[in-house]
Design an enzyme around this catalytic site. Structure first.
Site, short mmCIF file in Angstrom:
data_model
loop_
_atom_site.label_atom_id
_atom_site.label_comp_id
_atom_site.label_asym_id
_atom_site.label_seq_id
_atom_site.Cartn_x
_atom_site.Cartn_y
_atom_site.Cartn_z
N CYS A 101 5.86 0.13 7.38
CA CYS A 101 5.50 1.27 6.54
C CYS A 101 6.71 1.63 5.70
CB CYS A 101 5.12 2.46 7.45
SG CYS A 101 4.67 3.93 6.53
N LEU A 102 6.47 1.90 4.42
CA LEU A 102 7.59 2.25 3.54
C LEU A 102 8.25 3.56 3.95
CD1 LEU A 102 6.10 1.14 0.10
CD2 LEU A 102 7.85 -0.03 1.45
N HIS A 147 -4.52 1.90 7.53
CA HIS A 147 -3.14 2.40 7.60
C HIS A 147 -2.92 3.50 6.56
CE1 HIS A 147 1.40 1.62 7.91
NE2 HIS A 147 1.29 2.36 6.82
N GLU A 148 -3.41 3.26 5.33
CA GLU A 148 -3.20 4.23 4.25
C GLU A 148 -4.02 5.50 4.46
OE1 GLU A 148 -0.66 3.71 2.59
OE2 GLU A 148 -0.47 1.57 3.02
N GLN A 193 3.38 9.91 0.65
CA GLN A 193 4.66 9.18 0.76
C GLN A 193 5.57 9.39 -0.44
OE1 GLN A 193 2.54 5.35 2.01
NE2 GLN A 193 4.45 5.24 3.14
N GLY A 233 0.84 -1.19 0.00
CA GLY A 233 0.00 0.00 0.00
C GLY A 233 0.88 1.24 0.00
N HIS A 252 -2.40 7.88 6.73
CA HIS A 252 -1.37 8.72 6.09
C HIS A 252 -1.97 10.03 5.59
CE1 HIS A 252 2.37 6.50 6.05
NE2 HIS A 252 1.80 5.41 5.58
#
Ligand code: NI
Length: 176
Positions: free
Chosen positions: A95-96, A137-138, A51, A46, A141
């Site tokens: 998380c990236l 989660h997304e 990001q 995701g 962000h």
């Protein structure tokens, strides 16, 4: 399509609130496809626009495994959680934007989400289990929230310290 660079902590943009998308046009679709390419390359399941440094309410996801991966990626524009079930699930999240750090986070196991798809159509969909964790989660962000915000202050501090230590060691290695 192009792979974009992923912003990591402590970049302040990750704490900003993303703005609603007003028009679904080719430029937005190109951004979404860049995000998918970036996500697959990372690899991740995701990614939110913030990001890659773009403060717009756009997320991409693909929680499929094996041969199914890449066949049906999801592009969610202006996603909103309409409702959630009572049952919770715990998932070890990463998380990236905080690479290589993981921690267990508890979230609702079922959520109903409204969003606009890449064709500009309004959609509604239920997400369960891993996809429920992922979409929450997304969407976090887009509000400037990270998974570490769901942890105790102690756990959050430990993860941030560990991450910073890892970054310092990596920087040192690059000098040598
Ligand atoms: Ni993330």
């Amino acid at each position: 399509m192009a792979i974009r660079s992923i912003v990591t902590i402590p970049d302040a943009i990750l704490r900003e609130k993303s703005k609603p998308v007003e028009t679904v046009d080719d430029e937005l679709r190109a951004l979404a496809h860049d995000m998918l390419e970036t996500m697959y390359a990372a690899p991740g399941i995701g990614l939110a626009a913030v990001q890659v440094g773009v403060l717009r309410r756009l997320i991409v996801m693909d929680a499929q495994k094996g041969d199914e991966k890449g066949k049906n990626p999801l592009i969610l524009i202006n996603p909103e959680i309409l409702a959630h079930g009572d049952a919770l699930r715990v998932h070890e999240e990463g998380c990236l934007s905080i690479p290589q750090m993981y921690a267990e986070v508890e979230r609702p196991a079922l959520v109903r989400v409204s969003y606009i798809d890449a064709d500009g159509k309004q959609q509604e969909r239920d997400f369960a289990d891993l996809e429920a964790t992922l979409v929450q989660h997304e969407i976090d962000h887009l509000e400037g929230r990270l998974f570490i915000d769901h942890l105790s202050r102690l756990k959050r501090t430990l993860i941030i310290r560990k991450f910073q230590k890892m970054q310092r060691e990596r920087a040192k290695a690059e000098v040598l």
